[in-house]
Design a protein around this motif. Structure first.
Motif, short mmCIF file in Angstrom:
data_model
loop_
_atom_site.label_atom_id
_atom_site.label_comp_id
_atom_site.label_asym_id
_atom_site.label_seq_id
_atom_site.Cartn_x
_atom_site.Cartn_y
_atom_site.Cartn_z
N SER A 128 0.84 -1.19 0.00
CA SER A 128 0.00 0.00 0.00
C SER A 128 0.88 1.24 0.00
N ASN A 129 0.32 2.35 -0.46
CA ASN A 129 1.07 3.59 -0.38
C ASN A 129 0.88 4.28 0.97
N VAL A 130 -0.04 3.81 1.82
CA VAL A 130 -0.25 4.41 3.14
C VAL A 130 -0.32 3.40 4.28
N TRP A 131 -0.73 2.16 4.03
CA TRP A 131 -0.93 1.18 5.10
C TRP A 131 0.23 0.20 5.18
N GLY A 132 0.63 -0.14 6.40
CA GLY A 132 1.70 -1.10 6.62
C GLY A 132 1.18 -2.53 6.51
N ARG A 133 2.10 -3.48 6.52
CA ARG A 133 1.75 -4.89 6.36
C ARG A 133 0.91 -5.46 7.50
N GLY A 134 0.81 -4.79 8.62
CA GLY A 134 -0.02 -5.25 9.72
C GLY A 134 -1.48 -4.89 9.55
N SER A 135 -1.81 -4.23 8.44
CA SER A 135 -3.17 -3.75 8.21
C SER A 135 -4.04 -4.79 7.54
N GLY A 136 -5.36 -4.60 7.65
CA GLY A 136 -6.29 -5.49 6.98
C GLY A 136 -7.68 -5.44 7.59
N HIS A 137 -8.51 -6.34 7.16
CA HIS A 137 -9.90 -6.44 7.61
C HIS A 137 -10.21 -7.91 7.89
N THR A 138 -11.03 -8.15 8.89
CA THR A 138 -11.53 -9.49 9.14
C THR A 138 -13.04 -9.41 9.32
N TYR A 139 -13.75 -10.18 8.52
CA TYR A 139 -15.21 -10.27 8.61
C TYR A 139 -15.55 -11.65 9.15
N THR A 140 -16.23 -11.69 10.30
CA THR A 140 -16.62 -12.95 10.91
C THR A 140 -18.14 -13.05 10.89
N PHE A 141 -18.66 -14.17 10.39
CA PHE A 141 -20.09 -14.38 10.23
C PHE A 141 -20.57 -15.43 11.23
N THR A 142 -21.61 -15.09 11.97
CA THR A 142 -22.20 -16.02 12.93
C THR A 142 -23.66 -16.21 12.56
N ARG A 143 -24.01 -17.42 12.13
CA ARG A 143 -25.39 -17.72 11.76
C ARG A 143 -26.23 -17.87 13.03
N ARG A 144 -27.41 -17.28 13.02
CA ARG A 144 -28.31 -17.32 14.17
C ARG A 144 -29.47 -18.26 13.87
N PRO A 145 -30.09 -18.83 14.90
CA PRO A 145 -31.19 -19.77 14.70
C PRO A 145 -32.38 -19.16 13.95
N GLY A 171 -33.86 -10.74 -0.91
CA GLY A 171 -35.14 -11.03 -0.26
C GLY A 171 -35.06 -11.20 1.24
N ALA A 172 -33.95 -10.79 1.88
CA ALA A 172 -33.84 -10.89 3.34
C ALA A 172 -34.55 -9.69 3.96
N PHE A 173 -35.01 -9.86 5.21
CA PHE A 173 -35.79 -8.81 5.84
C PHE A 173 -35.11 -8.14 7.03
N SER A 174 -34.12 -8.76 7.63
CA SER A 174 -33.48 -8.13 8.77
C SER A 174 -32.03 -8.60 8.88
N HIS A 175 -31.26 -7.85 9.63
CA HIS A 175 -29.89 -8.26 9.90
C HIS A 175 -29.46 -7.68 11.23
N ARG A 176 -28.41 -8.24 11.77
CA ARG A 176 -27.78 -7.70 12.97
C ARG A 176 -26.31 -7.54 12.61
N ASP A 177 -25.70 -6.50 13.10
CA ASP A 177 -24.28 -6.32 12.87
C ASP A 177 -23.60 -5.72 14.08
N ARG A 178 -22.34 -6.02 14.21
CA ARG A 178 -21.51 -5.48 15.27
C ARG A 178 -20.22 -5.05 14.61
N PHE A 179 -19.61 -4.01 15.18
CA PHE A 179 -18.37 -3.51 14.64
C PHE A 179 -17.33 -3.50 15.74
N ALA A 180 -16.14 -3.93 15.42
CA ALA A 180 -15.04 -3.93 16.38
C ALA A 180 -13.86 -3.17 15.77
N ALA A 181 -13.20 -2.43 16.58
CA ALA A 181 -12.05 -1.67 16.10
C ALA A 181 -10.80 -2.51 16.16
#
Length: 106
Positions: free
Chosen positions: A29-46, A96-106
């Motif tokens: 990257s021209n601004v971000w170091g190699r320790g940078s990135g994103h992680t998306y974790t999906f938890t299916r609910r009943p 065709g989905a009607f709802s979602h839940r999301d959480r954000f972590a820094a």
């Protein structure tokens, strides 16, 4: 894959090896170091919805990256969260989905 805009770019490696998690690691990257990135974790609910936990790490590799990381981690955080929520809602509407839940972590 190289992504970016407005003079800020990064080359990312996408790991889809875990069906419940996607890990994007910054390779270059021209601004971000190699320790940078994103992680998306999906938890299916009943009830058929999915929780999405997003963790973003921004390690600036120069002054521009350090300042941008500070802005994104403070005042820009709400803007990015709303943009992500709007993207999820658009995907749900298309599928065709009607709802979602999301959480954000820094």
């Amino acid at each position: 894959m190289t992504e970016g805009s407005a003079g800020i770019w990064e080359r990312l490696h996408y790991s889809w090896s875990d069906p419940n998690r996607v890990v994007l690691t910054t390779l270059d990257s021209n601004v971000w170091g190699r320790g940078s990135g994103h992680t998306y974790t999906f938890t299916r609910r009943p009830d058929g919805t999915t929780d999405i936990d997003v963790a973003v790490v921004r390690d600036g590799k120069n002054l521009k990256g350090w300042i941008l990381g500070l802005v994104l981690g403070t005042i820009g955080r709400g803007v990015l969260e709303r943009a992500f929520e709007n993207s999820v809602k658009a995907i749900e509407a298309r599928n065709g989905a009607f709802s979602h839940r999301d959480r954000f972590a820094a």
